[in-house]
Design a protein around this motif. Structure first.
Motif, PDB file in Angstrom:
ATOM      1  N   ARG A 147       0.823  -1.216   0.000  1.00  0.00           N
ATOM      2  CA  ARG A 147       0.000   0.000   0.000  1.00  0.00           C
ATOM      3  C   ARG A 147       0.856   1.264   0.000  1.00  0.00           C
ATOM      4  O   ARG A 147       0.683   2.143  -0.834  1.00  0.00           O
ATOM      5  CB  ARG A 147      -0.919   0.012   1.227  1.00  0.00           C
ATOM      6  N   SER A 148       1.798   1.364   0.951  1.00  0.00           N
ATOM      7  CA  SER A 148       2.564   2.617   1.068  1.00  0.00           C
ATOM      8  C   SER A 148       3.438   2.845  -0.159  1.00  0.00           C
ATOM      9  O   SER A 148       3.588   3.973  -0.624  1.00  0.00           O
ATOM     10  CB  SER A 148       3.400   2.637   2.351  1.00  0.00           C
ATOM     11  N   GLU A 149       4.003   1.758  -0.728  1.00  0.00           N
ATOM     12  CA  GLU A 149       4.846   1.898  -1.909  1.00  0.00           C
ATOM     13  C   GLU A 149       4.037   2.317  -3.132  1.00  0.00           C
ATOM     14  O   GLU A 149       4.487   3.144  -3.933  1.00  0.00           O
ATOM     15  CB  GLU A 149       5.580   0.580  -2.196  1.00  0.00           C
ATOM     16  N   ILE A 150       2.825   1.749  -3.281  1.00  0.00           N
ATOM     17  CA  ILE A 150       1.961   2.125  -4.410  1.00  0.00           C
ATOM     18  C   ILE A 150       1.537   3.591  -4.276  1.00  0.00           C
ATOM     19  O   ILE A 150       1.560   4.352  -5.245  1.00  0.00           O
ATOM     20  CB  ILE A 150       0.722   1.200  -4.487  1.00  0.00           C
ATOM     21  N   LEU A 151       1.179   4.001  -3.061  1.00  0.00           N
ATOM     22  CA  LEU A 151       0.797   5.398  -2.829  1.00  0.00           C
ATOM     23  C   LEU A 151       1.967   6.340  -3.107  1.00  0.00           C
ATOM     24  O   LEU A 151       1.799   7.391  -3.737  1.00  0.00           O
ATOM     25  CB  LEU A 151       0.307   5.587  -1.387  1.00  0.00           C
ATOM     26  N   GLU A 152       3.158   5.945  -2.667  1.00  0.00           N
ATOM     27  CA  GLU A 152       4.344   6.778  -2.876  1.00  0.00           C
ATOM     28  C   GLU A 152       4.653   6.915  -4.375  1.00  0.00           C
ATOM     29  O   GLU A 152       4.998   7.991  -4.858  1.00  0.00           O
ATOM     30  CB  GLU A 152       5.541   6.149  -2.156  1.00  0.00           C
ATOM     31  N   THR A 153       4.494   5.814  -5.103  1.00  0.00           N
ATOM     32  CA  THR A 153       4.742   5.833  -6.548  1.00  0.00           C
ATOM     33  C   THR A 153       3.749   6.758  -7.245  1.00  0.00           C
ATOM     34  O   THR A 153       4.124   7.564  -8.100  1.00  0.00           O
ATOM     35  CB  THR A 153       4.651   4.400  -7.133  1.00  0.00           C
ATOM     36  N   LYS A 154       2.471   6.653  -6.873  1.00  0.00           N
ATOM     37  CA  LYS A 154       1.447   7.500  -7.491  1.00  0.00           C
ATOM     38  C   LYS A 154       1.701   8.979  -7.177  1.00  0.00           C
ATOM     39  O   LYS A 154       1.589   9.830  -8.050  1.00  0.00           O
ATOM     40  CB  LYS A 154       0.057   7.098  -7.003  1.00  0.00           C
ATOM     41  N   ASN A 155       2.023   9.260  -5.923  1.00  0.00           N
ATOM     42  CA  ASN A 155       2.298  10.652  -5.547  1.00  0.00           C
ATOM     43  C   ASN A 155       3.507  11.193  -6.303  1.00  0.00           C
ATOM     44  O   ASN A 155       3.518  12.339  -6.736  1.00  0.00           O
ATOM     45  CB  ASN A 155       2.528  10.762  -4.035  1.00  0.00           C
ATOM     46  N   PHE A 156       4.518  10.343  -6.488  1.00  0.00           N
ATOM     47  CA  PHE A 156       5.702  10.738  -7.234  1.00  0.00           C
ATOM     48  C   PHE A 156       5.330  11.107  -8.668  1.00  0.00           C
ATOM     49  O   PHE A 156       5.769  12.121  -9.204  1.00  0.00           O
ATOM     50  CB  PHE A 156       6.716   9.588  -7.230  1.00  0.00           C
ATOM     51  N   ILE A 157       4.497  10.286  -9.298  1.00  0.00           N
ATOM     52  CA  ILE A 157       4.093  10.537 -10.691  1.00  0.00           C
ATOM     53  C   ILE A 157       3.227  11.788 -10.782  1.00  0.00           C
ATOM     54  O   ILE A 157       3.487  12.685 -11.589  1.00  0.00           O
ATOM     55  CB  ILE A 157       3.335   9.320 -11.265  1.00  0.00           C
ATOM     56  N   ASN A 159       2.712  14.289  -8.695  1.00  0.00           N
ATOM     57  CA  ASN A 159       3.215  15.558  -8.162  1.00  0.00           C
ATOM     58  C   ASN A 159       4.527  15.997  -8.795  1.00  0.00           C
ATOM     59  O   ASN A 159       5.099  17.009  -8.394  1.00  0.00           O
ATOM     60  CB  ASN A 159       3.387  15.465  -6.640  1.00  0.00           C
ATOM     61  N   ASN A 160       5.011  15.219  -9.771  1.00  0.00           N
ATOM     62  CA  ASN A 160       6.253  15.600 -10.440  1.00  0.00           C
ATOM     63  C   ASN A 160       5.920  16.494 -11.626  1.00  0.00           C
ATOM     64  O   ASN A 160       5.364  16.043 -12.618  1.00  0.00           O
ATOM     65  CB  ASN A 160       7.014  14.353 -10.899  1.00  0.00           C
ATOM     66  N   THR A 161       6.273  17.769 -11.497  1.00  0.00           N
ATOM     67  CA  THR A 161       5.861  18.746 -12.515  1.00  0.00           C
ATOM     68  C   THR A 161       6.526  18.517 -13.870  1.00  0.00           C
ATOM     69  O   THR A 161       6.072  19.041 -14.874  1.00  0.00           O
ATOM     70  CB  THR A 161       6.194  20.183 -12.048  1.00  0.00           C
ATOM     71  N   HIS A 162       7.591  17.727 -13.905  1.00  0.00           N
ATOM     72  CA  HIS A 162       8.320  17.561 -15.162  1.00  0.00           C
ATOM     73  C   HIS A 162       7.977  16.269 -15.903  1.00  0.00           C
ATOM     74  O   HIS A 162       8.572  15.989 -16.934  1.00  0.00           O
ATOM     75  CB  HIS A 162       9.831  17.651 -14.915  1.00  0.00           C
ATOM     76  N   LEU A 163       7.034  15.501 -15.372  1.00  0.00           N
ATOM     77  CA  LEU A 163       6.553  14.350 -16.143  1.00  0.00           C
ATOM     78  C   LEU A 163       5.450  14.846 -17.074  1.00  0.00           C
ATOM     79  O   LEU A 163       4.683  15.754 -16.715  1.00  0.00           O
ATOM     80  CB  LEU A 163       6.031  13.250 -15.211  1.00  0.00           C
ATOM     81  N   PRO A 164       5.319  14.281 -18.273  1.00  0.00           N
ATOM     82  CA  PRO A 164       4.313  14.773 -19.228  1.00  0.00           C
ATOM     83  C   PRO A 164       2.895  14.703 -18.666  1.00  0.00           C
ATOM     84  O   PRO A 164       2.529  13.731 -18.000  1.00  0.00           O
ATOM     85  CB  PRO A 164       4.466  13.812 -20.422  1.00  0.00           C
ATOM     86  N   GLU A 165       2.095  15.738 -18.932  1.00  0.00           N
ATOM     87  CA  GLU A 165       0.712  15.778 -18.445  1.00  0.00           C
ATOM     88  C   GLU A 165      -0.104  14.595 -18.986  1.00  0.00           C
ATOM     89  O   GLU A 165      -0.969  14.078 -18.296  1.00  0.00           O
ATOM     90  CB  GLU A 165       0.042  17.099 -18.836  1.00  0.00           C
ATOM     91  N   ARG A 166       0.204  14.198 -20.230  1.00  0.00           N
ATOM     92  CA  ARG A 166      -0.512  13.052 -20.811  1.00  0.00           C
ATOM     93  C   ARG A 166      -0.312  11.797 -19.970  1.00  0.00           C
ATOM     94  O   ARG A 166      -1.238  11.019 -19.757  1.00  0.00           O
ATOM     95  CB  ARG A 166      -0.020  12.791 -22.244  1.00  0.00           C
ATOM     96  N   TYR A 167       0.914  11.619 -19.489  1.00  0.00           N
ATOM     97  CA  TYR A 167       1.224  10.447 -18.667  1.00  0.00           C
ATOM     98  C   TYR A 167       0.499  10.528 -17.322  1.00  0.00           C
ATOM     99  O   TYR A 167      -0.083   9.561 -16.850  1.00  0.00           O
ATOM    100  CB  TYR A 167       2.742  10.338 -18.468  1.00  0.00           C
ATOM    101  N   LYS A 168       0.492  11.716 -16.713  1.00  0.00           N
ATOM    102  CA  LYS A 168      -0.209  11.908 -15.438  1.00  0.00           C
ATOM    103  C   LYS A 168      -1.707  11.647 -15.596  1.00  0.00           C
ATOM    104  O   LYS A 168      -2.338  11.009 -14.745  1.00  0.00           O
ATOM    105  CB  LYS A 168       0.014  13.331 -14.918  1.00  0.00           C
ATOM    106  N   ILE A 171      -2.461   8.005 -15.735  1.00  0.00           N
ATOM    107  CA  ILE A 171      -2.404   7.399 -14.394  1.00  0.00           C
ATOM    108  C   ILE A 171      -3.703   7.691 -13.636  1.00  0.00           C
ATOM    109  O   ILE A 171      -4.289   6.803 -13.015  1.00  0.00           O
ATOM    110  CB  ILE A 171      -1.177   7.926 -13.606  1.00  0.00           C
ATOM    111  N   LYS A 172      -4.170   8.939 -13.711  1.00  0.00           N
ATOM    112  CA  LYS A 172      -5.417   9.311 -13.017  1.00  0.00           C
ATOM    113  C   LYS A 172      -6.607   8.542 -13.566  1.00  0.00           C
ATOM    114  O   LYS A 172      -7.505   8.135 -12.823  1.00  0.00           O
ATOM    115  CB  LYS A 172      -5.678  10.817 -13.171  1.00  0.00           C
ATOM    116  N   ARG A 173      -6.618   8.353 -14.883  1.00  0.00           N
ATOM    117  CA  ARG A 173      -7.773   7.736 -15.551  1.00  0.00           C
ATOM    118  C   ARG A 173      -7.826   6.213 -15.342  1.00  0.00           C
ATOM    119  O   ARG A 173      -8.889   5.650 -15.142  1.00  0.00           O
ATOM    120  CB  ARG A 173      -7.703   8.052 -17.046  1.00  0.00           C
ATOM    121  N   LEU A 174      -6.675   5.564 -15.381  1.00  0.00           N
ATOM    122  CA  LEU A 174      -6.658   4.106 -15.436  1.00  0.00           C
ATOM    123  C   LEU A 174      -6.426   3.403 -14.102  1.00  0.00           C
ATOM    124  O   LEU A 174      -6.831   2.260 -13.932  1.00  0.00           O
ATOM    125  CB  LEU A 174      -5.567   3.628 -16.416  1.00  0.00           C
TER     126      LEU A 174
END
Length: 199
Positions: A147-157, A159-168, A171-174
Motif C-alpha cells: 500500500r505505502s509503496e503504491i501510494l508513494e509511486t502515485k504521488n511521485f508521478i 506531483n512531479n511537474t516535469h513528467l508529461p501531463e498526458r502520462y499523469k 495514471i489518473k484515468r486508469l
C-alpha cells in the motif's frame, strides 16, 4: 540480507543487477510467484510506459507451469530536466512500480491460453478493459502489503511537474486513486476484525 532475498525470492527469476534489490523486495510480497519464471529486461526501444508486464508469447502455448513472463523496464527517462537511469529513482518508488507489474502477473498466471489471448485482445482495443486490468494490478499490490509503496509511486508521478501531463492523466484515468486504495485497506481490515471476532 540480499543473498537471503535472492535465494528465497530470486528462484526462476532473471533480474538486472541495477534493479536487483527493489525487485527482490517487491517479489517478497508475492510468495505465490516463487516458482514462476519471470524475466526483467531493459526495453530495447523507447517505450511510452516506464514498465510493462506480459507473458512470453512462445510460452503461452506450452505447459502452464512452464510459462514465462517478461517485465520490460525503461532504462532512462527525463525528470526535472535531468536524464535519469531507472536505478536512480528512490527505492520505495521502484518497489511500488515493480509491485504493480507483479500484480499483472498474478492476474495472468492462472489463465488458460484462450483467456490470455482474449485478455490481450481486449487490452489492445478496449479502453474499459485496460482500466479494469490496471486497477486489478493495483489491487493485487495493495492486498499484498504494498500500500505505502503504491501510494508513494502515485504521488511521485502525479506531483512531479516535469513528467508529461498526458502520462499523469493516464495514471489518473486508469489506476486506483489514493482514496480507493485506502478504501481497499479499510475494507480488508474490517474483514479481518470480523473474522477474529468470530473465532
Amino acid at each position: 540480507m540480499e543473498p537471503l532475498l535472492l535465494n528465497t525470492f530470486g528462484w526462476k527469476k532473471k533480474i538486472p543487477e541495477e534493479i536487483r534489490i527493489p525487485t527482490l523486495i517487491a517479489l517478497s510480497h508475492y510468495p505465490e510467484l516463487k516458482g514462476v519464471k519471470i524475466e526483467f529486461r531493459f526495453a530495447e526501444k523507447k517505450s511510452k510506459s516506464v514498465m510493462s508486464a506480459r507473458p512470453s508469447f512462445r510460452s503461452v502455448f506450452g505447459v502452464l507451469a512452464d510459462r514465462t513472463y517478461v517485465i520490460y523496464v525503461r532504462r532512462r527517462f527525463v525528470i526535472e530536466g535531468k536524464l535519469l537511469r531507472i536505478e536512480e529513482l528512490p527505492q520505495n518508488i521502484l518497489v511500488g512500480w515493480i509491485g504493480h507489474e507483479l500484480g499483472h502477473i498474478m492476474d495472468y498466471k492462472d489463465r488458460s491460453v484462450l483467456s490470455l489471448l482474449g485478455f490481450g485482445l481486449g487490452y489492445l482495443i478496449l479502453g474499459k478493459y485496460v482500466r479494469a486490468a490496471e486497477r486489478r494490478a493495483d489491487e493485487f499490490a495493495v492486498r499484498h502489503g504494498l500500500r505505502s509503496e503504491i501510494l508513494e509511486t502515485k504521488n511521485f508521478i502525479l506531483n512531479n511537474t516535469h513528467l508529461p501531463e498526458r502520462y499523469k492523466n493516464k495514471i489518473k484515468r486508469l489506476y486506483l486513486s489514493p482514496e480507493e486504495i485506502m478504501e481497499i485497506v479499510n475494507t480488508d481490515e474490517e474483514e479481518i476484525t470480523k473474522k477474529l471476532a468470530s473465532v
